[in-house]
Design a protein around this motif. Structure first.
Motif, PDB file in Angstrom:
ATOM      1  N   LYS A 166       1.157  -1.354  -0.147  1.00  0.00           N
ATOM      2  CA  LYS A 166      -0.125  -0.023  -0.073  1.00  0.00           C
ATOM      3  C   LYS A 166       0.758   1.397   0.525  1.00  0.00           C
ATOM      4  CE  LYS A 166      -3.764  -2.013   2.087  1.00  0.00           C
ATOM      5  NZ  LYS A 166      -4.700  -1.897   3.951  1.00  0.00           N
ATOM      6  N   LYS A 167       2.188   1.388   0.462  1.00  0.00           N
ATOM      7  CA  LYS A 167       2.898   2.428   1.086  1.00  0.00           C
ATOM      8  C   LYS A 167       3.397   2.939  -0.848  1.00  0.00           C
ATOM      9  CE  LYS A 167       6.723   4.360   3.014  1.00  0.00           C
ATOM     10  NZ  LYS A 167       8.120   3.808   4.150  1.00  0.00           N
ATOM     11  N   HIS A 168       3.624   1.383  -1.316  1.00  0.00           N
ATOM     12  CA  HIS A 168       4.605   1.753  -2.324  1.00  0.00           C
ATOM     13  C   HIS A 168       3.604   1.741  -3.668  1.00  0.00           C
ATOM     14  CE1 HIS A 168       8.275   2.003  -0.524  1.00  0.00           C
ATOM     15  NE2 HIS A 168       8.722   1.135   0.482  1.00  0.00           N
ATOM     16  N   HIS A 169       1.870   1.904  -3.650  1.00  0.00           N
ATOM     17  CA  HIS A 169       1.216   1.804  -4.644  1.00  0.00           C
ATOM     18  C   HIS A 169       1.825   2.058  -6.004  1.00  0.00           C
ATOM     19  CE1 HIS A 169       0.165   5.762  -4.633  1.00  0.00           C
ATOM     20  NE2 HIS A 169       0.292   6.003  -3.254  1.00  0.00           N
ATOM     21  N   GLN A 170       2.866   3.157  -5.836  1.00  0.00           N
ATOM     22  CA  GLN A 170       3.321   3.736  -7.693  1.00  0.00           C
ATOM     23  C   GLN A 170       3.862   2.797  -7.784  1.00  0.00           C
ATOM     24  OE1 GLN A 170       4.706   8.024  -6.105  1.00  0.00           O
ATOM     25  NE2 GLN A 170       2.746   8.262  -7.235  1.00  0.00           N
TER      26      GLN A 170
ATOM     27  N   ILE B 144       1.773  -1.562  -8.797  1.00  0.00           N
ATOM     28  CA  ILE B 144       0.697  -1.111  -9.313  1.00  0.00           C
ATOM     29  C   ILE B 144      -0.748  -2.399  -8.200  1.00  0.00           C
ATOM     30  CG2 ILE B 144      -0.543  -0.564 -11.155  1.00  0.00           C
ATOM     31  CD1 ILE B 144       1.647   0.957 -10.476  1.00  0.00           C
ATOM     32  N   SER B 145      -1.215  -1.428  -7.807  1.00  0.00           N
ATOM     33  CA  SER B 145      -2.482  -2.128  -7.414  1.00  0.00           C
ATOM     34  C   SER B 145      -3.393  -2.412  -7.788  1.00  0.00           C
ATOM     35  CB  SER B 145      -3.253  -0.735  -5.944  1.00  0.00           C
ATOM     36  OG  SER B 145      -3.416   0.166  -5.992  1.00  0.00           O
ATOM     37  N   ASP B 146      -4.080  -1.216  -9.254  1.00  0.00           N
ATOM     38  CA  ASP B 146      -5.035  -1.706  -9.837  1.00  0.00           C
ATOM     39  C   ASP B 146      -4.716  -1.735 -12.054  1.00  0.00           C
ATOM     40  OD1 ASP B 146      -4.116   1.039 -10.325  1.00  0.00           O
ATOM     41  OD2 ASP B 146      -5.979   2.065  -9.989  1.00  0.00           O
ATOM     42  N   PRO B 147      -4.042  -2.761 -12.030  1.00  0.00           N
ATOM     43  CA  PRO B 147      -3.313  -2.640 -13.640  1.00  0.00           C
ATOM     44  C   PRO B 147      -4.236  -2.287 -14.499  1.00  0.00           C
ATOM     45  CG  PRO B 147      -3.348  -4.966 -11.517  1.00  0.00           C
ATOM     46  CD  PRO B 147      -3.864  -3.462 -11.010  1.00  0.00           C
ATOM     47  N   ILE B 148      -5.884  -3.371 -14.044  1.00  0.00           N
ATOM     48  CA  ILE B 148      -6.595  -3.271 -14.955  1.00  0.00           C
ATOM     49  C   ILE B 148      -6.999  -1.310 -15.197  1.00  0.00           C
ATOM     50  CG2 ILE B 148      -8.510  -2.917 -13.730  1.00  0.00           C
ATOM     51  CD1 ILE B 148      -9.799  -5.001 -15.639  1.00  0.00           C
ATOM     52  N   THR B 149      -6.713  -0.959 -14.783  1.00  0.00           N
ATOM     53  CA  THR B 149      -6.948   0.953 -15.132  1.00  0.00           C
ATOM     54  C   THR B 149      -5.775   1.098 -15.737  1.00  0.00           C
ATOM     55  OG1 THR B 149      -7.824   1.193 -12.994  1.00  0.00           O
ATOM     56  CG2 THR B 149      -7.132   2.751 -14.119  1.00  0.00           C
ATOM     57  N   TYR B 150      -4.687   0.312 -16.392  1.00  0.00           N
ATOM     58  CA  TYR B 150      -3.509   0.958 -17.288  1.00  0.00           C
ATOM     59  C   TYR B 150      -3.491   0.492 -18.251  1.00  0.00           C
ATOM     60  CZ  TYR B 150      -2.402   3.402 -13.385  1.00  0.00           C
ATOM     61  OH  TYR B 150      -2.586   4.724 -11.765  1.00  0.00           O
TER      62      TYR B 150
ATOM     63  N   TRP C  75      -0.036   1.682 -20.570  1.00  0.00           N
ATOM     64  CA  TRP C  75       1.152   1.623 -19.688  1.00  0.00           C
ATOM     65  C   TRP C  75       2.626   2.771 -19.815  1.00  0.00           C
ATOM     66  CZ3 TRP C  75       1.037  -0.882 -15.427  1.00  0.00           C
ATOM     67  CH2 TRP C  75      -0.206  -1.998 -15.105  1.00  0.00           C
ATOM     68  N   GLN C  76       2.939   2.870 -21.009  1.00  0.00           N
ATOM     69  CA  GLN C  76       3.382   4.287 -21.931  1.00  0.00           C
ATOM     70  C   GLN C  76       3.469   5.317 -20.954  1.00  0.00           C
ATOM     71  OE1 GLN C  76       3.581   3.078 -25.825  1.00  0.00           O
ATOM     72  NE2 GLN C  76       5.152   1.945 -25.349  1.00  0.00           N
ATOM     73  N   ALA C  77       2.104   5.462 -21.038  1.00  0.00           N
ATOM     74  CA  ALA C  77       1.570   6.772 -20.552  1.00  0.00           C
ATOM     75  C   ALA C  77       2.144   6.816 -18.740  1.00  0.00           C
ATOM     76  CB  ALA C  77       0.411   7.349 -20.469  1.00  0.00           C
ATOM     77  N   LEU C  78       2.084   5.785 -18.347  1.00  0.00           N
ATOM     78  CA  LEU C  78       2.299   5.745 -16.977  1.00  0.00           C
ATOM     79  C   LEU C  78       3.399   5.703 -16.778  1.00  0.00           C
ATOM     80  CD1 LEU C  78       1.597   5.803 -14.161  1.00  0.00           C
ATOM     81  CD2 LEU C  78       1.198   2.635 -13.988  1.00  0.00           C
ATOM     82  N   PHE C  79       4.369   5.149 -17.722  1.00  0.00           N
ATOM     83  CA  PHE C  79       5.779   5.017 -17.741  1.00  0.00           C
ATOM     84  C   PHE C  79       6.334   6.397 -18.030  1.00  0.00           C
ATOM     85  CE2 PHE C  79       6.397   0.558 -17.925  1.00  0.00           C
ATOM     86  CZ  PHE C  79       6.886  -0.365 -16.691  1.00  0.00           C
ATOM     87  N   LYS C  80       5.756   7.080 -18.742  1.00  0.00           N
ATOM     88  CA  LYS C  80       5.642   9.189 -18.992  1.00  0.00           C
ATOM     89  C   LYS C  80       6.932   8.443 -20.006  1.00  0.00           C
ATOM     90  CE  LYS C  80       5.013  10.569 -15.191  1.00  0.00           C
ATOM     91  NZ  LYS C  80       5.120  11.949 -13.677  1.00  0.00           N
ATOM     92  N   ASN C  81       6.817   7.654 -20.890  1.00  0.00           N
ATOM     93  CA  ASN C  81       7.500   8.158 -22.223  1.00  0.00           C
ATOM     94  C   ASN C  81       7.083   6.240 -23.470  1.00  0.00           C
ATOM     95  OD1 ASN C  81       8.872   4.522 -21.616  1.00  0.00           O
ATOM     96  ND2 ASN C  81       9.633   5.791 -20.368  1.00  0.00           N
TER      97      ASN C  81
ATOM     98  N   LEU D 244       5.626  -2.653 -10.906  1.00  0.00           N
ATOM     99  CA  LEU D 244       5.239  -4.975 -10.533  1.00  0.00           C
ATOM    100  C   LEU D 244       3.952  -4.941 -10.540  1.00  0.00           C
ATOM    101  CD1 LEU D 244       8.501  -4.390  -7.223  1.00  0.00           C
ATOM    102  CD2 LEU D 244       8.658  -5.482 -10.013  1.00  0.00           C
ATOM    103  N   LEU D 245       3.557  -5.996 -10.120  1.00  0.00           N
ATOM    104  CA  LEU D 245       2.307  -6.109 -10.500  1.00  0.00           C
ATOM    105  C   LEU D 245       2.536  -7.613  -9.390  1.00  0.00           C
ATOM    106  CD1 LEU D 245       0.990  -5.777 -14.045  1.00  0.00           C
ATOM    107  CD2 LEU D 245       1.357  -3.863 -12.554  1.00  0.00           C
ATOM    108  N   ASN D 246       1.506  -7.714  -8.603  1.00  0.00           N
ATOM    109  CA  ASN D 246       0.929  -8.546  -7.614  1.00  0.00           C
ATOM    110  C   ASN D 246      -0.134  -8.896  -8.383  1.00  0.00           C
ATOM    111  OD1 ASN D 246       0.227  -8.770  -3.928  1.00  0.00           O
ATOM    112  ND2 ASN D 246       0.928 -10.072  -5.113  1.00  0.00           N
ATOM    113  N   VAL D 247       0.053  -9.593  -9.544  1.00  0.00           N
ATOM    114  CA  VAL D 247      -1.402 -10.629  -9.829  1.00  0.00           C
ATOM    115  C   VAL D 247      -0.842 -11.912 -10.384  1.00  0.00           C
ATOM    116  CG1 VAL D 247      -2.178  -7.968 -10.686  1.00  0.00           C
ATOM    117  CG2 VAL D 247      -0.490  -9.288 -12.131  1.00  0.00           C
ATOM    118  N   ASN D 248      -2.151 -12.756 -10.781  1.00  0.00           N
ATOM    119  CA  ASN D 248      -2.036 -13.912 -10.987  1.00  0.00           C
ATOM    120  C   ASN D 248      -1.645 -13.959 -12.765  1.00  0.00           C
ATOM    121  OD1 ASN D 248      -2.379 -16.790 -12.935  1.00  0.00           O
ATOM    122  ND2 ASN D 248      -3.924 -16.534 -10.742  1.00  0.00           N
ATOM    123  N   ALA D 249      -0.806 -14.502 -13.433  1.00  0.00           N
ATOM    124  CA  ALA D 249      -0.440 -14.114 -14.889  1.00  0.00           C
ATOM    125  C   ALA D 249      -1.438 -15.162 -15.370  1.00  0.00           C
ATOM    126  CB  ALA D 249       0.830 -15.122 -14.682  1.00  0.00           C
ATOM    127  N   GLU D 250      -2.750 -15.668 -14.923  1.00  0.00           N
ATOM    128  CA  GLU D 250      -3.543 -16.255 -16.196  1.00  0.00           C
ATOM    129  C   GLU D 250      -5.112 -15.060 -16.892  1.00  0.00           C
ATOM    130  OE1 GLU D 250      -5.928 -19.249 -13.443  1.00  0.00           O
ATOM    131  OE2 GLU D 250      -4.048 -21.042 -13.425  1.00  0.00           O
TER     132      GLU D 250
END
Length: 212
Positions: A14-18, A21-27, A31-37, A92-98
């Protein structure tokens, strides 16, 4: 291998949510916009404790890397390595590859790394292997034309299984290396497992494949 539970993992995430990423479906498709390149994106499925992805990010600063790891107790260790490195081209994503298709759009990914994945040796667990045909369908959807899947493992049976799986999909196999450490490949960034197994004299296998 069972990982020791880290009771502080949830708070750390939670502290390092940037970073984790806690809500990867949003991106999805953003993703390139999140990386800013507009740099290409490479993903590592099963990023473990982070040595590989940090090493790759340092070696290739103009590539964006996303590490996927299901275990909270493991991903926080990877995150600590990323924070220490101060690399800005890692998420980093704490998710299931499925659920890959929930997080990435078609043609969004340039390269996929499968490093020392669980071999799931029992036949009844075949569908869990990351080179099983269902996973290959996911990879084909999100990977760009001429994008690559790069597999490294110390498990000969998983390696042989994967070669057959790639061939039957079908995919184009571009490299088969039965003893990666027999040659000095300065571009080969090792994982923690790789160092451990190689130190014991075990062969490290690598295959590079792309979709036809």
């Amino acid at each position: 291998m069972r990982q020791r539970n880290k009771p502080w993992a949830d708070d750390f995430i939670k502290k390092h949510h940037q970073l984790i990423i806690s809500d990867p479906i949003t991106y999805k498709s953003k993703w390139q916009a999140l990386f800013k390149n507009n740099n290409p994106i490479h993903i590592e499925i099963g990023t473990g404790k982070g040595q590989f992805i940090v090493g790759m990010a340092e070696m290739y600063p103009h590539i964006n890397f996303i590490g996927i790891e299901l275990s909270k107790s493991v991903i926080v260790t990877a995150a600590q390595k990323v924070l220490e490195s101060k690399q800005e081209n890692i998420l980093l994503l704490n998710v299931n590859a499925e659920q890959l298709l929930d997080y990435f759009s078609e043609n969004e990914i340039a390269t996929i790394y499968l490093n020392f994945s669980d071999p799931w040796p029992k036949n009844r667990h075949e569908k869990r292997r990351l080179t099983y045909k269902n996973f290959l369908r996911f990879y084909e959807k999100i990977i760009q034309k001429n994008g690559k899947v790069i597999l490294k493992t110390d498990n000969r049976k998983l390696f042989e299984y994967s070669l057959v799986s790639f061939s039957q999909f079908p995919m184009k196999i571009e490299e088969v290396n039965l003893d990666l450490h027999a040659e000095e490949d300065i571009a080969n960034v090792q994982t923690e497992y790789e160092e451990k197994f190689a130190a014991k004299g075990q062969n490290i296998y690598r295959c590079i494949a792309s979709f036809k």
